[in-house]
Design a protein around this motif. Structure first.
Motif, mmCIF file in Angstrom:
data_model
loop_
_atom_site.group_PDB
_atom_site.id
_atom_site.type_symbol
_atom_site.label_atom_id
_atom_site.label_comp_id
_atom_site.label_asym_id
_atom_site.label_seq_id
_atom_site.Cartn_x
_atom_site.Cartn_y
_atom_site.Cartn_z
ATOM 1 N N LEU B 136 0.835 -1.210 0.000
ATOM 2 C CA LEU B 136 0.000 0.000 0.000
ATOM 3 C C LEU B 136 0.866 1.255 0.000
ATOM 4 N N MET B 137 1.910 1.250 0.783
ATOM 5 C CA MET B 137 2.794 2.421 0.841
ATOM 6 C C MET B 137 3.411 2.704 -0.527
ATOM 7 N N THR B 138 3.856 1.636 -1.208
ATOM 8 C CA THR B 138 4.513 1.820 -2.502
ATOM 9 C C THR B 138 3.514 2.361 -3.535
ATOM 10 N N ILE B 139 2.267 1.914 -3.471
ATOM 11 C CA ILE B 139 1.239 2.420 -4.386
ATOM 12 C C ILE B 139 0.919 3.881 -4.075
ATOM 13 N N GLN B 140 0.771 4.175 -2.793
ATOM 14 C CA GLN B 140 0.430 5.552 -2.415
ATOM 15 C C GLN B 140 1.556 6.517 -2.788
ATOM 16 N N GLN B 141 2.781 6.056 -2.584
ATOM 17 C CA GLN B 141 3.950 6.864 -2.927
ATOM 18 C C GLN B 141 3.932 7.237 -4.405
ATOM 19 N N GLU B 142 3.418 6.316 -5.214
ATOM 20 C CA GLU B 142 3.452 6.487 -6.659
ATOM 21 C C GLU B 142 2.294 7.352 -7.146
ATOM 22 N N PHE B 143 1.100 7.094 -6.618
ATOM 23 C CA PHE B 143 -0.102 7.711 -7.190
ATOM 24 C C PHE B 143 -0.753 8.728 -6.243
ATOM 25 N N GLY B 144 -0.224 8.853 -5.043
ATOM 26 C CA GLY B 144 -0.750 9.858 -4.117
ATOM 27 C C GLY B 144 -2.000 9.404 -3.383
ATOM 28 N N SER B 145 -2.874 8.676 -4.057
ATOM 29 C CA SER B 145 -4.110 8.214 -3.413
ATOM 30 C C SER B 145 -4.541 6.894 -4.045
ATOM 31 N N THR B 147 -7.907 6.255 -4.669
ATOM 32 C CA THR B 147 -9.222 6.422 -5.265
ATOM 33 C C THR B 147 -9.181 6.218 -6.786
ATOM 34 N N GLY B 148 -9.990 5.278 -7.240
ATOM 35 C CA GLY B 148 -10.105 5.052 -8.674
ATOM 36 C C GLY B 148 -9.001 4.228 -9.301
ATOM 37 N N LEU B 149 -7.997 3.862 -8.513
ATOM 38 C CA LEU B 149 -6.909 3.047 -9.067
ATOM 39 C C LEU B 149 -7.391 1.640 -9.370
ATOM 40 N N LYS B 150 -6.824 1.038 -10.419
ATOM 41 C CA LYS B 150 -7.078 -0.374 -10.709
ATOM 42 C C LYS B 150 -5.823 -1.184 -10.412
ATOM 43 N N VAL B 151 -5.974 -2.137 -9.508
ATOM 44 C CA VAL B 151 -4.842 -2.965 -9.119
ATOM 45 C C VAL B 151 -5.099 -4.402 -9.552
ATOM 46 N N ALA B 152 -4.243 -4.920 -10.437
ATOM 47 C CA ALA B 152 -4.363 -6.323 -10.855
ATOM 48 C C ALA B 152 -3.458 -7.186 -9.983
ATOM 49 N N ILE B 153 -4.067 -8.215 -9.382
ATOM 50 C CA ILE B 153 -3.286 -9.169 -8.582
ATOM 51 C C ILE B 153 -3.300 -10.482 -9.357
ATOM 52 N N ILE B 154 -2.111 -10.941 -9.758
ATOM 53 C CA ILE B 154 -2.028 -12.035 -10.734
ATOM 54 C C ILE B 154 -1.247 -13.209 -10.172
ATOM 55 N N GLY B 155 -1.884 -14.373 -10.169
ATOM 56 C CA GLY B 155 -1.165 -15.579 -9.760
ATOM 57 C C GLY B 155 -1.999 -16.450 -8.852
ATOM 58 N N GLU B 248 1.913 4.890 -17.304
ATOM 59 C CA GLU B 248 2.343 5.185 -15.941
ATOM 60 C C GLU B 248 2.256 3.985 -15.000
ATOM 61 N N SER B 249 1.873 2.843 -15.552
ATOM 62 C CA SER B 249 1.653 1.686 -14.667
ATOM 63 C C SER B 249 2.958 1.142 -14.090
ATOM 64 N N ILE B 250 2.817 0.552 -12.920
ATOM 65 C CA ILE B 250 4.014 0.017 -12.246
ATOM 66 C C ILE B 250 3.845 -1.470 -11.933
ATOM 67 N N TRP C 310 7.539 10.357 -8.125
ATOM 68 C CA TRP C 310 7.509 11.526 -7.252
ATOM 69 C C TRP C 310 7.397 11.050 -5.824
ATOM 70 N N GLN C 311 7.779 11.911 -4.907
ATOM 71 C CA GLN C 311 7.799 11.558 -3.495
ATOM 72 C C GLN C 311 6.469 11.969 -2.864
ATOM 73 N N ALA C 312 5.842 11.057 -2.199
ATOM 74 C CA ALA C 312 4.575 11.376 -1.532
ATOM 75 C C ALA C 312 4.787 12.475 -0.498
ATOM 76 N N THR C 313 3.844 13.366 -0.402
ATOM 77 C CA THR C 313 3.988 14.424 0.607
ATOM 78 C C THR C 313 2.942 14.328 1.713
ATOM 79 N N TYR C 314 1.807 13.722 1.448
ATOM 80 C CA TYR C 314 0.760 13.490 2.446
ATOM 81 C C TYR C 314 0.165 14.782 2.980
#
Lengths: 314, 314, 314
Positions: B136-145, B147-155, B248-250, C310-314
């Motif tokens: 969660l931290m790595t996703i938030q760091q990347e996209f800021g929030s 809301t509305g993100l699509k996360v594919a979990i594969i396997g 922009e996907s990671i 980018w770096q999250a700022t929160y």
């Protein structure tokens, strides 16, 4: 003179009382740290949670640097002797070692040649002095003195590292000792001075301290001499037997406990039980023993590798 | 109240956000240390480099004293229960424990009786909350929030410790989740709310975050359900599929990676990959979780061994 | 540039002298500590008491935080590559690693991609640079310089990690080298420059330094090529041969010693022996090598995980 701690039988009652007093100080929150950074290593050739972790915490509380030693990755696997292993640790700067080993009197081969103090964390079926001292500390904490106390030691007396040395120390300190348990596990003809044998029910009724010994399956070559329930009913501290104990009497066990064998599951943490108190006291005893060894060591490592002709000046 | 961390599903979204914020502070170089010397022990009954070492570094950065616990030399080998092992560590002065264990919900037997905080480092096929939080931290760091993100979990969704708890937390935080992978490994009929199933190619084209799960050979009793290449071609992130990802996907992966199975060898460190970033973040998450547990513990160890009648004065 | 230490053959004689000088400073009691808290991990995939413990003490003396790494509980068991293991340790904040591994040149796969310094603690039958350097330090400490010295290296030259690199460094530093031992274990046709072959009795009479190599049963697939006594009588340093040594000559051995094989039991700690002195010097050499690696590392970890948008700022 070197301040090893190898057995309690070599300690005078004065020395025992000094160690108990020092440990009691640590229990009250006193602290001690050596002046210089000192290195210590714990060589545990037999499994143990309690003893090893207890020493680790004691060492950290004294500010010692603990150098990990893992038997599984050590040169002992290449056939190195215990002497050479300890001599190596000394050469590279270890200031003291704690050793647990499956051989009785393993320390005999170390007494000549090793200059750093050795603390015995248990040798074969021989001794386990810090366990004995923490038992004594827990009893003294409870009753203030040993004079006139009756301590029942119940279980596998013959194979126990602590039964005989506890009995010896308790008698010297003024207590009397009752041995009990399966007849095959007690040398009834050869009872030490101050010790008598009783049936389990009598022992439990008489004693101020009921000290249960662990049934050590791993020391009987895997042979189960008793069914779990059978042992419990005949020699264990059952719920019924606990009700026969004197009002102020307490329960000790060196742990790990076989729940439902030596002691009923529900009694492990009952109000009489000092089993986890013993573990807490173990840390203070080990701090006291380590302080004693390190405070008094003779000049230390400076002399150890002095066989060089001259010192390079560059 | 005790500030364990056992599962993310017990955490409210506010609590999750607080932990992420605290971790983010550590990532920016903030520091925190407890007032007194505290002792912690990491009980890893299952192999792990990443998680154990990550906890170790987090603990050292917080100035904690880490007491080594080696399963191989512990009394667990003598049949001691997990409860007695943890209770022992508590008695000898450990202030918190981190546990990884192969049994689902191993902590159920600890909730009664153990007073020190327990941090779950992974239980069987159950939970792995610090892994979820670092994802969660790595996703938030990347996209800021979220809301509305699509996360594919594969396997292997069914056997994954993190798939379901990640999905649960992500949906609560406002994201939507796509499950993909072999049909035997996804319970398509029983998808949680906010989750849908897609074919791999669709999932990868749609997702902002492609989270690959490890093929855990060791959890399928050694049976290889797929040939390495077969899995890679059908469900892995191949070089071709990566080209279909949004700009922009990671890419995330909990590691250890099976190179050439879940992900093409050359993509492990590509510019989209946050795999090693996840590991870095893991240290900050663990610092945050440990701080939370230790800062809030209730009075602590003083009360634990209070069942003695009187204190020796000597 | 990265200040690994992988082999001595890559070090110029100036670099060797600098390391010896730095180690000698530590031997005289000088100290050095990095400005920031640094983390180091020792990855020992092969058993070793001496080398691992020596590194541990060296690291503690430099004030480094040592992060335990246990092969037995690591993800290497799940098939993780050495590269991914080291890359993980780097990602979570380890500043340098010491590695011992059974594969020759294991570090080749690490040179691309790993930014933190790697100290080689022994690779297969390849190199063991800190052992070589401590041998050189012990010789220099004794004789002041290498010029004109005769160093006999006796035993299993072919399988030794240190024989060839010691010979190379000694010759470059001005000494001459005598190889001796079983003919099958010396490549007599391919002697390096500055080296000659002699019978054991001649070698021992000629040498200023008698360097015995360990008979490594574990590297000959358990096959015993010689009976213990047979090897001792034919190639070992017997009590009789020691009497033939020159007055000022000294004895070295990398240890662990097979007492009664390479060297008579009673000679291990005789006045000529520098075997335990070598171990003491090993700590100083490792301090010097670690200081060199950490003092000079290029900016360090800040750059490693810089692939975030980018770096999250929160």
């Amino acid at each position: 003179m070197k301040w090893d701690l190898l057995t309690t039988s070599k300690l005078s009652t004065t020395e025992i009382q000094e160690i108990l007093k020092s440990a009691s100080g640590f229990a009250r929150g006193e602290s001690w740290q050596p002046k210089n950074r000192l290195f210590i290593s714990n060589l545990f050739f037999e499994p143990s949670t309690r003893t090893k972790t207890s020493f680790e915490i004691a060492e950290r509380k004294l500010g010692l640097e603990v150098i990990p030693f893992e038997v599984q990755t050590s040169s002992v696997l290449k056939g190195e002797t215990l002497y050479d292993t300890v001599r190596t640790l000394e050469a590279i700067g270890t200031d003291a070692v704690v050793i647990r080993h499956s051989a009785d009197n393993y320390f005999a081969e170390l007494e000549k040649g090793i200059s750093i103090p050795i603390i015995n964390g248990g040798d074969g079926r021989g001794h386990h002095p810090t366990q004995s001292l923490l038992d004594l500390m827990t009893i003294q904490q409870e009753f203030g003195s040993f004079t006139g106390l009756k301590v029942a030691i119940i279980g596998d007396i013959l194979h126990s590292r602590v039964a005989r040395s506890n009995a010896d120390a308790l008698v010297r300190l003024g207590a009397s000792v009752i041995f009990s348990g399966p007849e095959d596990w007690v040398d009834i003809q050869g009872l030490p001075q101050g010790c008598e044998y009783m049936e389990v029910d009598d022992a439990i009724r008489e004693a101020d301290v009921v000290m249960l010994l662990r049934v050590q399956h791993e020391r009987h070559d895997g042979k189960l001499l008793f069914e779990k329930n059978d042992y419990h009913n005949r020699f264990g501290l059952t719920v019924e037997r606990e009700k026969q104990m004197k009002k102020e009497s307490i329960i000790l066990h060196p742990a790990p406990v076989n729940r439902g064998v030596e002691i009923a599951d529900g009694l492990v943490e009952c109000s009489r039980s000092r089993i986890f108190k013993q573990m807490e006291n173990g840390v203070y005893i080990r701090m006291a023993v380590l302080k004693r060894a390190l405070e008094n060591r003779n000049g230390g490592r400076e002399d150890v590798n002095a066989n060089q002709k001259w010192q390079a000046t560059y």
